[in-house]
Motif scaffolding. Structure first.
Motif, PDB file in Angstrom:
ATOM      1  N   ALA A 109      78.073  22.274  74.456  1.00  0.00           N
ATOM      2  CA  ALA A 109      78.551  23.016  73.295  1.00  0.00           C
ATOM      3  C   ALA A 109      77.612  22.950  72.100  1.00  0.00           C
ATOM      4  N   GLN A 110      76.837  21.862  71.954  1.00  0.00           N
ATOM      5  CA  GLN A 110      76.017  21.670  70.765  1.00  0.00           C
ATOM      6  C   GLN A 110      74.645  22.345  70.843  1.00  0.00           C
ATOM      7  N   ARG A 140      78.018  26.935  72.517  1.00  0.00           N
ATOM      8  CA  ARG A 140      79.404  27.397  72.532  1.00  0.00           C
ATOM      9  C   ARG A 140      79.514  28.923  72.419  1.00  0.00           C
ATOM     10  N   GLU A 165      81.724  18.996  75.262  1.00  0.00           N
ATOM     11  CA  GLU A 165      81.561  18.771  73.831  1.00  0.00           C
ATOM     12  C   GLU A 165      80.531  17.667  73.582  1.00  0.00           C
TER      13      GLU A 165
END
Length: 294
Positions: free
Chosen positions: A244-245, A251, A270
């Motif tokens: 996600a980062q 994302r 995450e």
């Protein structure tokens, strides 16, 4: 689990002649004695098959692995002609390697630059022009949808008329700073890890052709429609594991996948960035193996 060292990895490389290029590749028999289905691992830009070393043993518990350094990457040859680096030629190389190894049916795990190779193989399967033995494909972070790809400044320079400067201006220190930006805030690569990645990028002066390897960005634009159609038709066979980062394809790219391919699998991790197989190897391998076996 025991991970190979880079020195061990280098010593274990095999070579395959693809046209005028010598291609370095690695294999592993599944832990059940080699009866596991073959799994093709396709790495990203600007690194090499070493990207898979943290999931290597985990994946080999169930699959027999094949992982080449693509043309121009890692320990493979680095021709100076830009045409050598089209995604189509890289896909040709993978098909030729599998044929040389006597592999007719296989699944694939693909990342970054490799997602475009995966899409091209899926398109060939759909058209009946190649990759007939390709089964399931698990995608990791990459520019699957060109409109969701957010290139780094170094990539923007690389595709400009001044692209040749990338190789001259990129030092180990600059590489380390730029590369670290695509990892999660709590999963930053160590100095040793950055040194390892850099040593493979610079092997045989590979850093001097980094701009030529960016041919894939134009390929993604040119074949966007065809490659999306292949994904759309293969939704039951594909999935995305996404860090996600990731500022390049994190994302926002995951959300686009969920929206555009509602019948395909998806899993968001995450706290990690562009390299989930490095940042979160246990979770990445577990999810990938779960999907591939069902």
């Amino acid at each position: 689990m025991t991970e190979p060292t880079l020195d061990d990895w280098r010593r274990q490389a095999s070579t395959f002649a693809f046209g005028d290029c010598n291609i370095a590749y690695w294999t592993a028999l599944s832990s059940d004695g080699g009866s596991g289905r073959p799994l093709l691992l396709v790495h990203g830009y600007p690194t090499a098959a070493w990207d898979w070393h943290r999931v290597w043993t985990r994946l080999a518990a169930r699959y027999s692995l094949v992982a080449p350094d693509m043309i121009g990457f890692g320990l493979s040859d680095k021709p100076r002609a830009a045409a050598s680096y089209s995604i189509h030629r890289q896909a040709d190389m993978h098909e030729a390697l599998l044929a040389d190894l006597g592999i007719s049916e296989y699944d694939a795990l693909v990342h970054d630059y490799g997602v475009s190779v995966g899409q091209e193989l899926l398109a060939r399967r759909a058209e009946g022009s190649g990759a007939r033995g390709l089964g399931k494909v698990v995608f990791l972070n990459g520019g699957i949808f060109p409109d969701q790809h957010r290139p780094r400044p170094i990539q923007k320079l690389g595709i400009s008329p001044l692209g040749f400067l990338v190789g001259w201006l990129t030092t180990r220190e600059k590489f380390g700073r730029s590369f670290s930006e695509v990892f999660g805030p709590d999963t930053q690569p160590t100095t040793r890890e950055l040194d390892e990645f850099w040593s493979l990028i610079t092997h045989d002066r590979g850093n001097r052709i980094m701009h030529r390897l960016l041919h894939y960005i134009a390929d993604r634009q040119e074949h966007a429609g065809r490659w999306f159609d292949a994904l759309d038709r293969a939704q039951g066979d594909i999935g995305l594991i996404n860090g996600a980062q990731d500022p390049v394809s994190g994302r926002h790219a995951y959300d686009a996948w969920c929206d555009r391919l509602p019948g395909a699998r998806h899993h968001l991790i995450e706290g990690v960035g562009h390299y989930p197989q490095v940042d979160a190897p246990a979770e990445t391998a577990e999810v990938a193996l779960g999907w591939l076996s069902t």
